[in-house]
Write a protein that holds these residues in place. Structure first.
Motif, PDB file in Angstrom:
ATOM      1  N   ILE A 421       0.602  -6.876   3.510  1.00  0.00           N
ATOM      2  CA  ILE A 421       1.293  -6.301   2.350  1.00  0.00           C
ATOM      3  C   ILE A 421       0.287  -5.707   1.369  1.00  0.00           C
ATOM      4  CG2 ILE A 421       2.735  -6.866   0.350  1.00  0.00           C
ATOM      5  CD1 ILE A 421       4.085  -8.986   2.141  1.00  0.00           C
ATOM      6  N   ASN A 422      -0.793  -6.432   1.107  1.00  0.00           N
ATOM      7  CA  ASN A 422      -1.810  -5.910   0.191  1.00  0.00           C
ATOM      8  C   ASN A 422      -2.461  -4.643   0.741  1.00  0.00           C
ATOM      9  OD1 ASN A 422      -1.369  -7.971  -1.658  1.00  0.00           O
ATOM     10  ND2 ASN A 422      -2.935  -9.295  -0.766  1.00  0.00           N
ATOM     11  N   ARG A 423      -2.646  -4.589   2.063  1.00  0.00           N
ATOM     12  CA  ARG A 423      -3.231  -3.400   2.682  1.00  0.00           C
ATOM     13  C   ARG A 423      -2.315  -2.189   2.515  1.00  0.00           C
ATOM     14  NH1 ARG A 423      -5.774  -2.350   7.721  1.00  0.00           N
ATOM     15  NH2 ARG A 423      -6.016  -0.087   7.940  1.00  0.00           N
ATOM     16  N   LEU A 424      -1.025  -2.376   2.720  1.00  0.00           N
ATOM     17  CA  LEU A 424      -0.079  -1.274   2.558  1.00  0.00           C
ATOM     18  C   LEU A 424      -0.082  -0.760   1.125  1.00  0.00           C
ATOM     19  CD1 LEU A 424       2.964  -2.627   4.616  1.00  0.00           C
ATOM     20  CD2 LEU A 424       1.348  -0.858   5.309  1.00  0.00           C
ATOM     21  N   ILE A 425      -0.064  -1.679   0.182  1.00  0.00           N
ATOM     22  CA  ILE A 425      -0.039  -1.278  -1.235  1.00  0.00           C
ATOM     23  C   ILE A 425      -1.363  -0.640  -1.625  1.00  0.00           C
ATOM     24  CG2 ILE A 425       0.163  -2.126  -3.608  1.00  0.00           C
ATOM     25  CD1 ILE A 425       1.974  -4.373  -2.444  1.00  0.00           C
ATOM     26  N   GLY A 426      -2.469  -1.250  -1.196  1.00  0.00           N
ATOM     27  CA  GLY A 426      -3.787  -0.752  -1.569  1.00  0.00           C
ATOM     28  C   GLY A 426      -4.137   0.587  -0.970  1.00  0.00           C
ATOM     29  N   ALA A 427      -3.398   1.042   0.036  1.00  0.00           N
ATOM     30  CA  ALA A 427      -3.665   2.350   0.628  1.00  0.00           C
ATOM     31  C   ALA A 427      -3.289   3.487  -0.310  1.00  0.00           C
ATOM     32  CB  ALA A 427      -2.904   2.494   1.946  1.00  0.00           C
ATOM     33  N   PHE A 428      -2.457   3.197  -1.311  1.00  0.00           N
ATOM     34  CA  PHE A 428      -1.979   4.222  -2.226  1.00  0.00           C
ATOM     35  C   PHE A 428      -2.814   4.239  -3.504  1.00  0.00           C
ATOM     36  CE2 PHE A 428       1.535   3.408   0.562  1.00  0.00           C
ATOM     37  CZ  PHE A 428       2.191   4.620   0.688  1.00  0.00           C
ATOM     38  N   PRO A 429      -2.870   5.370  -4.198  1.00  0.00           N
ATOM     39  CA  PRO A 429      -3.549   5.418  -5.500  1.00  0.00           C
ATOM     40  C   PRO A 429      -2.922   4.434  -6.471  1.00  0.00           C
ATOM     41  CG  PRO A 429      -3.050   7.635  -4.699  1.00  0.00           C
ATOM     42  CD  PRO A 429      -2.352   6.688  -3.779  1.00  0.00           C
ATOM     43  N   GLY A 431      -1.889   4.622  -9.422  1.00  0.00           N
ATOM     44  CA  GLY A 431      -0.732   5.089 -10.175  1.00  0.00           C
ATOM     45  C   GLY A 431       0.569   5.041  -9.397  1.00  0.00           C
ATOM     46  N   GLU A 432       0.488   4.919  -8.080  1.00  0.00           N
ATOM     47  CA  GLU A 432       1.692   4.898  -7.251  1.00  0.00           C
ATOM     48  C   GLU A 432       2.029   3.498  -6.743  1.00  0.00           C
ATOM     49  OE1 GLU A 432       1.307   7.703  -4.076  1.00  0.00           O
ATOM     50  OE2 GLU A 432       0.400   9.237  -5.354  1.00  0.00           O
ATOM     51  N   GLN A 433       1.179   2.528  -7.009  1.00  0.00           N
ATOM     52  CA  GLN A 433       1.343   1.227  -6.366  1.00  0.00           C
ATOM     53  C   GLN A 433       2.566   0.469  -6.851  1.00  0.00           C
ATOM     54  OE1 GLN A 433      -2.343  -0.961  -6.516  1.00  0.00           O
ATOM     55  NE2 GLN A 433      -3.427   0.540  -5.244  1.00  0.00           N
ATOM     56  N   ALA A 434       2.967   0.659  -8.093  1.00  0.00           N
ATOM     57  CA  ALA A 434       4.172  -0.026  -8.589  1.00  0.00           C
ATOM     58  C   ALA A 434       5.396   0.459  -7.813  1.00  0.00           C
ATOM     59  CB  ALA A 434       4.343   0.219 -10.082  1.00  0.00           C
TER      60      ALA A 434
END
Length: 533
Positions: A421-429, A431-434
């Motif tokens: 889950i952290n990898r999926l979220i961390g792949a995005f900038p 500003g888009e992670q929320a």
């Protein structure tokens, strides 16, 4: 296409046949946006990030070679720019004179190279000439002296015959002792004996011993030493003409090898300092079942979803692909839907049973994972299977597909559910992670993390799993940035089908299937391994 100049990287991509002239037409339309051409090619899915890096490297090489050659020519022909004997550098003023002299050369000296004519032959455009491919025109990017830039001058070095579309000029310059495949009986014999020995992988290494991976252990055959020439012949015998050219150009190649009467193998050929190597992994001829893989029957429930995303994770060689194939086969047998897979390469073949199954090889049947997934949304699939979530674009498109009513199955190289889950979220900038957290909280259905553990009796390996099912409570933890609390929820969520890897390992130890030592090697929280004390 209008008369705007094509950037050098775009011309290189066209020369290497990575893009078509129709695709370059859209590049020209975007040049005013200020986005680099190579970035635009990647974002549109025309080329991969690896191809982008290769284009940038080729561009630098061409510019450097062009500057050196033109500087040398200018120094020899123009006394005003000639170097004192033994001088290592031009003075700044003299460099300017050389560049000015180059910029004033006639356009006739700088005719560009274009791709094949309608009849398939290669041709060189005359200055200002427009070449037509189907209904799309490409303007000569170097058509007037006034339009010349350093990049344009460098692209002139691509004119024939000085720049041939051969592997030596556009790739790594690798060569084979023989370009012609020889009889493959020797390779078939090696593969057949490996399967009889129960090997999952076969390693052919130049100037090394033939090695087999049996039960997770790599075992060298001390009686079969492969010199560089023998290893190369074995590698070449496994490749088609196109594959040999790709290996020569890039230095490594992923492909699947089908041997009549032997079996199917996922393969990787690559060049190392001693020669060419080949690693092959056995692929079952028919899709495996959960029971055959030693997986718990309750994983069948993961195929009950009709939208959302299920991820299979773990390190390389942990059996993710086999588990994925078993789940796809269950869907194929029990539904009447359209299954679309995107893989690199295609591994297990799925004949259409209850479902219509279409399998696509990224890089062969389609240019990239991203391009295939963008197209998939218009190809009416019910189930989308992604061989690997490799980059931001693939992750983003997979999440979009899961949100728009498709059921997505994919693999990812992560060690446990929380890291996934952290990898999926961390792949995005940032500003888009929320927004990504909110998307995952509603579209992610389950994460299965897998390991293979040697049996205590030495008869093979067994899977140990970590399973996370996304319910309302887990969804809230993801959305509220509290993923660190997910492990605790998994540990107490057995009645909801969730458990940690350590719990699965502990159960295997209690059942006498694996040793406590093997379990401790894989456990992150070793205190949870209480069996076998």
């Amino acid at each position: 296409m209008n008369d705007k100049k094509l950037p050098l990287v775009a011309r290189l991509a066209l020369k290497l046949k990575w893009v078509t002239q129709e695709q370059l037409a859209s590049v020209v339309e975007e040049l005013d946006s200020g986005q680099p051409a190579e970035d635009f090619l990647v974002t549109q899915g025309f080329i991969t990030e690896r191809q982008q890096r290769r284009l940038e490297s080729l561009k630098r090489e061409l510019l450097a070679k062009h500057r050196d050659r033109r500087a040398a020519e200018g120094a020899q022909s123009d006394p005003a720019t000639s170097l004192p004997k033994g001088s290592p550098h031009l003075e700044k003023s003299k460099k300017a004179d050389v560049i000015h002299a180059l910029a004033s050369r006639s356009a006739e000296e700088l005719a560009p190279v274009t791709e094949g004519t309608p009849n398939g032959s290669d041709s060189v455009a005359e200055p200002g000439q427009r070449l037509r491919s189907s209904d799309t025109e490409v303007a000569d990017p170097i058509c007037t002296p006034e339009s010349k830039t350093t990049e344009d001058l460098a692209s002139a070095s691509m004119k024939r015959p000085s720049f041939e579309a051969t592997a030596e000029s556009v790739g790594l310059g690798l060569s084979f002792r023989s370009d012609h495949p020889e009889p493959c009986d020797a390779l078939d014999e090696i593969l057949q004996k490996a399967l009889e020995a129960g090997a999952s992988d076969v390693h052919l290494h130049a100037e090394g011993y033939l090695a087999l991976r049996v039960g997770g252990e790599l075992i060298a055959d001390q009686t079969r030493h492969l010199n560089a020439e023998t290893a190369e012949r074995l590698v070449v015998s496994a490749l088609t003409d196109v594959q040999r050219e790709e290996l020569r150009r890039f230095g490594e190649l992923d492909f699947c090898l089908q041997r009549q009467g032997v079996g199917r193998f996922r393969a990787n050929a690559y060049r190392q300092q001693r020669g060419f190597d080949l690693v092959l992994r056995s692929i079952p001829s028919v899709p495996p079942t959960l029971e055959e893989l030693g997986l718990p029957a309750d994983l069948e429930h993961l195929t009950d979803f009709h939208q959302g995303m299920v991820l299979l994770t773990g390190p390389a060689g942990c059996g993710k692909s086999a588990t994925l194939a078993a789940l796809v086969n269950l869907i194929n047998e029990n539904r009447q839907e359209h299954i679309l897979t995107v893989e690199d390469p295609i591994e297990v073949l799925h004949p259409s049973k209850g479902c219509l199954v279409n399998q696509r090889h990224a890089g062969r049947h389609t240019q990239s994972f991203g391009r295939a997934l963008r197209g998939a949304l218009r190809e009416d699939p019910d189930v989308i299977v992604i061989g690997e979530l490799r980059d931001l674009e693939t992750i983003s498109l997979a999440m979009t597909a899961a949100e728009t009513g498709h059921f997505v199955l994919a693999t990812l190289h992560t060690n446990n559910a929380v890291r996934t889950i952290n990898r999926l979220i961390g792949a995005f900038p940032s500003g888009e992670q929320a927004q990504v957290r909110a998307m995952l909280s509603v579209s992610l259905r389950a994460v299965v993390s897998q390991r293979l553990v040697p049996r205590v009796d030495g008869s093979g390996r067994l899977p140990a799993l970590e399973v996370l099912r996304i319910n309302k409570a887990i969804g809230n933890l993801i959305r509220d940035e509290k993923t660190i609390q997910i492990r605790s929820a998994m540990q107490t969520g057995r009645n909801q089908g969730m458990y940690l890897l350590e719990q699965s390992l502990n159960e295997r130890v209690e059942a006498g299937q694996i040793s406590r030592e093997s379990a401790l090697k894989l456990a992150e929280e070793k205190k949870l391994i209480t069996a076998g004390l």
